[in-house]
Design an enzyme around this catalytic site. Structure first.
Site, mmCIF file in Angstrom:
data_model
loop_
_atom_site.group_PDB
_atom_site.id
_atom_site.type_symbol
_atom_site.label_atom_id
_atom_site.label_comp_id
_atom_site.label_asym_id
_atom_site.label_seq_id
_atom_site.Cartn_x
_atom_site.Cartn_y
_atom_site.Cartn_z
ATOM 1 N N LYS A 112 -4.467 -7.098 7.048
ATOM 2 C CA LYS A 112 -3.931 -7.205 5.689
ATOM 3 C C LYS A 112 -2.432 -6.897 5.738
ATOM 4 O O LYS A 112 -2.016 -5.856 6.261
ATOM 5 C CB LYS A 112 -4.666 -6.182 4.811
HETATM 6 O O1 G3P Z 1 -7.854 -3.844 -2.237
HETATM 7 C C1 G3P Z 1 -6.801 -3.971 -3.106
HETATM 8 C C2 G3P Z 1 -7.113 -4.026 -4.582
HETATM 9 O O2 G3P Z 1 -8.370 -4.522 -4.825
HETATM 10 C C3 G3P Z 1 -6.766 -2.763 -5.320
HETATM 11 O O3 G3P Z 1 -7.393 -2.646 -6.556
HETATM 12 O O4 G3P Z 1 -8.013 -1.322 -8.556
HETATM 13 O O5 G3P Z 1 -6.330 -0.398 -6.933
HETATM 14 O O6 G3P Z 1 -5.747 -2.299 -8.418
HETATM 15 P P1 G3P Z 1 -6.842 -1.609 -7.674
#
Ligand code: G3P
Length: 216
Positions: free
Chosen positions: A83
């Site tokens: 990533k």
């Molecule tokens: O994996 C990255 C992403 O899904 C993060 O989500 O909820 O931290 O915005 P969030």
């Protein structure tokens, strides 16, 4: 549409895998930090549980550092997808990984042009962060629709991986838009099946079943 789980918690991953609908896993530095375990240990544990793409993120911000970490991460297991954030250096690293045969998941995507650049660099996945756009009064799912259209217009095979999913409707919309993958937190995976009419219906069936005469 493929379902990935967005977590580094191995218990959550096991639980989701037991449902039989789990295709892969995405992690990020914040999710790994929550586990309280060393990064490599977390990734090795996940690899042992899920046989599918597992995203592990680089933390270097310079081209050479990102490439070095990408190589190290992919060497842990062939299922590891590296990533990489969509920065200037990140884009160069994605292109380098493409040449080395290392699959990448381009993260922190908030604009269709970032997605177009990632696809041109050969990314395996692009991760638009829908919830974080919604948080600032933008339409996260509109970004997904735009990326889908751009990729279809030019036949890019980069997969659209909807990330920062916060609720079941994000998953419904992702599927309607033809996203390739949704990466979903455990809490939301648990919500996907729930419907009050299913619970009420089952309760009624079981109640009525008691009235059926038993054979001798
Ligand atoms: O994996 C990255 C992403 O899904 C993060 O989500 O909820 O931290 O915005 P969030």
């Amino acid at each position: 549409m493929k379902f990935f789980i967005d977590t580094a918690d191995v218990d959550e991953i096991r639980e989701a895998a037991s449902l039989g609908i789990l295709d892969g896993v995405t992690t990020n530095p914040s999710l790994v930090a929550k586990t309280g375990k060393p990064f490599r240990q977390v990734i090795e544990e996940i690899v042992a549980v899920v046989d599918g793409p597992i995203s592990a993120e680089v933390t270097a911000t310079d081209f050479e550092g990102m490439c070095r970490e990408a190589k190290e991460l992919h060497a842990i297991h062939e299922n590891i997808v590296v990533k990489i954030p969509i920065t200037r250096e990140g884009l160069r690293a994605v292109k380098w990984c493409t040449g080395e045969g290392i699959p990448t998941n381009v993260t922190l995507c908030f604009h269709p042009l970032q997605a177009l650049m990632a696809a041109k660099a050969g990314a395996r996945y692009i991760s638009p962060f829908v919830g974080r756009l919604d948080d600032i009064s933008s339409d996260g799912m509109e970004l997904v629709a735009q990326i889908r259209q751009i990729y279809d217009n030019y036949g890019f095979d980069t997969e659209v991986l909807v990330a920062s999913v916060r609720n079941p409707m994000h998953v419904v919309q992702a599927a309607l838009m033809g996203a390739d993958v949704a990466t979903i937190p455990y809490k939301v995976i648990a919500q996907l099946l729930a419907h009050p009419l299913t619970d009420i219906g089952l309760e009624k069936f079981l109640e009525d079943w008691k009235k059926v005469p038993k054979a001798d």
